[in-house]
Design an enzyme around this catalytic site. Structure first.
Site, PDB file in Angstrom:
ATOM      1  N   ARG A  64       0.824  -1.072   0.024  1.00  0.00           N
ATOM      2  CA  ARG A  64      -0.085  -0.130   0.057  1.00  0.00           C
ATOM      3  C   ARG A  64       1.037   1.215  -0.080  1.00  0.00           C
ATOM      4  NH1 ARG A  64      -2.247  -3.768  -0.854  1.00  0.00           N
ATOM      5  NH2 ARG A  64      -4.027  -4.621  -0.012  1.00  0.00           N
ATOM      6  N   SER A  88     -11.119  -0.158   3.175  1.00  0.00           N
ATOM      7  CA  SER A  88     -10.376  -0.473   4.439  1.00  0.00           C
ATOM      8  C   SER A  88      -9.514   1.006   4.878  1.00  0.00           C
ATOM      9  CB  SER A  88      -9.314  -1.542   4.017  1.00  0.00           C
ATOM     10  OG  SER A  88      -9.616  -2.654   3.603  1.00  0.00           O
ATOM     11  N   GLU A 142      -4.578   3.904   5.761  1.00  0.00           N
ATOM     12  CA  GLU A 142      -4.314   3.798   4.359  1.00  0.00           C
ATOM     13  C   GLU A 142      -4.685   5.219   3.932  1.00  0.00           C
ATOM     14  OE1 GLU A 142      -5.590   0.786   1.863  1.00  0.00           O
ATOM     15  OE2 GLU A 142      -5.645  -0.859   3.340  1.00  0.00           O
TER      16      GLU A 142
END
Length: 349
Positions: free
Chosen positions: A173, A249, A345
């Site tokens: 990520r 998420s 994130e």
């Protein structure tokens, strides 16, 4: 004879509301916004005296950002479109898409044209241009597995540059564009290398269970079967941002070393984990959050989703500060109970 339109012309939208441009639906405003439909508009920014010295923020689908305040600068709404097969060889197709293309629609388009590979990444919110920044991933696949290159414009100079995978420095990520390149570049287009020989990625039990529930043997599954299964799983687990504001998420799944995992496993034998090729272990952040009692709980108008503890939601009227306060409370409890740090994130601005 009429003059041809100036593709580099920039139409500024002053005091522009951003609630419709972020999937959390957070009410913030930008000093200016501009819709970008052609790369020449990115390239001309540094010559426009009205905005050349302002901070710039490129927004695609707004699925990876949390506004904690108004943005005192120029928001660039990336709407550069286009999908095409650039070339192919004996082994693969090379497929290019504009940075403003919807990611899920692009994945569906590749399958409709007989080019498989990206199906595990179906229904991830956002745009093609945002995918490399975050190195999006799901169900055993990360975007960089099929990445070939991208074209980005350096906003301060207007210079276009091509980035290969090594220069993008992809991580979990993560990429160059989230670190050293953050805020400096706008991604114009991305090219993917999709192999002509398909290799299914069925390492996640959720996917095989969904296939079997549909009467499909995993060994006989087609790319479209996997795509449909992933879409069904995500729709069952994740709220639609159009109905309940969220950014998917919210936390990365933490990766820890083996010694730390062994100690943690001794205390919590049921911990959900995934061994990594380098010997480290990835933990399911949603499991950690759930075990801390956060699933379904709220702080003000921000809450943890009642079906997926990894997803924070806007129940209506939440500010970015509300979301951030909830995230920090969750981080504190996971750190206290498990000794594990959770990293968000989305980018918090």
């Amino acid at each position: 004879m009429p003059m041809p339109p100036d593709e580099s012309a920039l139409s500024l939208l002053p005091d522009h509301p951003l609630a419709a441009h972020n999937t959390f639906g957070i009410d913030a405003r930008a000093r200016y916004a501009a819709r970008i439909t052609h790369p020449a508009q990115f390239e001309a920014l540094h010559r426009d005296a009205r905005v050349a010295t302002l901070p710039h923020l490129v927004l695609g689908g707004g699925s990876n950002v949390v506004f904690t305040r108004d943005f005192d600068g120029l928001v660039l709404l990336d709407e550069i479109a286009g999908r095409r097969v650039v070339r192919d060889d004996d082994d693969a197709w090379y497929v290019e898409a504009g940075g403003g293309e919807n990611w899920h629609a692009f994945v569906g388009w590749t399958l409709e044209h007989g080019m498989a590979g990206l199906e595990n990444l179906a229904l991830i919110p956002g745009t093609v241009g945002a995918a490399p920044i975050q190195n999006i991933g799901a169900y055993g696949l990360e975007m960089n597995a099929y990445f070939d290159s991208l074209v980005a414009v350096e906003l301060a100079t207007g210079r276009s540059e091509r980035f290969d995978a090594a220069r993008c420095a992809f991580g979990y990520r993560d990429s160059f564009f989230k670190r050293d390149g953050r805020g400096r570049f706008a991604i114009v287009s991305v090219t993917f290398r999709l192999p002509k020989r398909w290799t299914p990625r069925l390492g996640y039990a959720d996917v095989t269970r969904e296939l079997e529930a549909r009467g499909i043997s995993p060994d006989a599954a087609t790319p479209r079967d996997v795509f449909d299964a992933v879409v069904a799983i995500r729709r069952a687990k994740l709220p639609d941002p159009r109905e309940l504001g969220n950014a998917g998420s919210f936390f990365k799944n933490p990766v820890i070393d083996r010694a730390q995992f062994d100690a943690l496993h001794a205390r919590a034998p049921g911990i959900v984990s995934y061994p990594q090729p380098d010997g480290r272990v990835k933990l399911a952040a949603g499991w950690l959050i759930d075990r801390c009692g956060w699933k379904g709980r709220a702080l003000g108008a921000a809450a943890v989703h009642d079906r997926q503890a990894l997803v924070l939601v806007n129940r209506g009227g939440a500010t970015g500060a509300d979301v951030l306060a909830l995230a920090r409370a969750i981080q504190h409890d996971v750190r206290t109970q498990f000794g594990v740090e959770l990293e968000p994130e989305p980018v918090c601005l």
